[in-house]
Design a protein around this motif. Sequence first.
Motif, PDB file in Angstrom:
ATOM      1  N   LEU A   3      46.363 -19.376 -45.352  1.00 15.49           N
ATOM      2  CA  LEU A   3      45.715 -18.215 -45.934  1.00 15.49           C
ATOM      3  C   LEU A   3      46.527 -17.786 -47.144  1.00 15.49           C
ATOM      4  CD1 LEU A   3      45.131 -16.304 -42.594  1.00 15.49           C
ATOM      5  CD2 LEU A   3      43.370 -17.440 -43.945  1.00 15.49           C
ATOM      6  N   CYS A  21      41.568 -13.564 -50.300  1.00 15.88           N
ATOM      7  CA  CYS A  21      42.297 -14.402 -49.362  1.00 15.88           C
ATOM      8  C   CYS A  21      41.546 -15.717 -49.237  1.00 15.88           C
ATOM      9  CB  CYS A  21      42.426 -13.721 -48.008  1.00 15.88           C
ATOM     10  SG  CYS A  21      43.216 -14.750 -46.757  1.00 15.88           S
ATOM     11  N   ALA A  23      41.068 -19.278 -47.707  1.00 12.31           N
ATOM     12  CA  ALA A  23      41.407 -19.983 -46.473  1.00 12.31           C
ATOM     13  C   ALA A  23      41.290 -21.486 -46.671  1.00 12.31           C
ATOM     14  CB  ALA A  23      40.475 -19.541 -45.353  1.00 12.31           C
ATOM     15  N   ILE A  33      38.401 -12.819 -39.188  1.00 10.16           N
ATOM     16  CA  ILE A  33      39.447 -12.781 -40.206  1.00 10.16           C
ATOM     17  C   ILE A  33      39.628 -11.341 -40.636  1.00 10.16           C
ATOM     18  CG2 ILE A  33      37.892 -13.182 -42.148  1.00 10.16           C
ATOM     19  CD1 ILE A  33      40.296 -15.027 -43.210  1.00 10.16           C
ATOM     20  N   CYS A  95      46.439 -11.214 -45.110  1.00  8.27           N
ATOM     21  CA  CYS A  95      45.243 -11.606 -44.387  1.00  8.27           C
ATOM     22  C   CYS A  95      45.678 -12.408 -43.169  1.00  8.27           C
ATOM     23  CB  CYS A  95      44.265 -12.380 -45.265  1.00  8.27           C
ATOM     24  SG  CYS A  95      44.928 -13.817 -46.093  1.00  8.27           S
ATOM     25  N   THR A  97      44.115 -14.466 -39.333  1.00  8.25           N
ATOM     26  CA  THR A  97      43.010 -14.955 -38.522  1.00  8.25           C
ATOM     27  C   THR A  97      43.551 -15.422 -37.183  1.00  8.25           C
ATOM     28  OG1 THR A  97      41.066 -16.397 -38.544  1.00  8.25           O
ATOM     29  CG2 THR A  97      43.129 -17.364 -39.300  1.00  8.25           C
ATOM     30  N   GLY A 116      48.854 -14.997 -43.171  1.00  6.83           N
ATOM     31  CA  GLY A 116      49.003 -15.620 -44.465  1.00  6.83           C
ATOM     32  C   GLY A 116      50.131 -14.929 -45.206  1.00  6.83           C
TER      33      GLY A 116
END
Length: 125
Positions: A3, A21, A23, A33, A95, A97, A116
């Motif tokens: 990220l 952000c 990915a 996310i 960010c 996930t 990230g």
Amino acid sequence: VQLQASGGGLVQAGGSLRLSCAASGFSLNRPAIGWFRQAPGKEREAVSCLSTNNDITYYPDFLKGRFTIARDKTKNTVYLQIDNLRPEDTGVYYCATDLGQSSSYALCHSSTPNWGQGTQVTVSS
């Protein structure tokens, strides 16, 4: 899972920023996310999360109205629009996930997502 956050900077109070952000290594069509932030001397906190399978968003009550999370499937990128910035919004924005989580609420309340790198947001008064 990678990220890459960007878009931070120095802005005056009342201004706006859009953080991005990007990915890679996975598709944003599956996991939730979100964005988190950490102010100097404070713990990291959730800002906004998105359930990518049904576009349900979650915002903490104290942030509703100024933050908007959105996703661009074609670019595999999620954005955070911040309006009417305040000095207390200053911090590093991350960010995050969790490949095993599809709930925006659950991700925003998780302490162990995949993080990230952050982007610095500084708001001057």
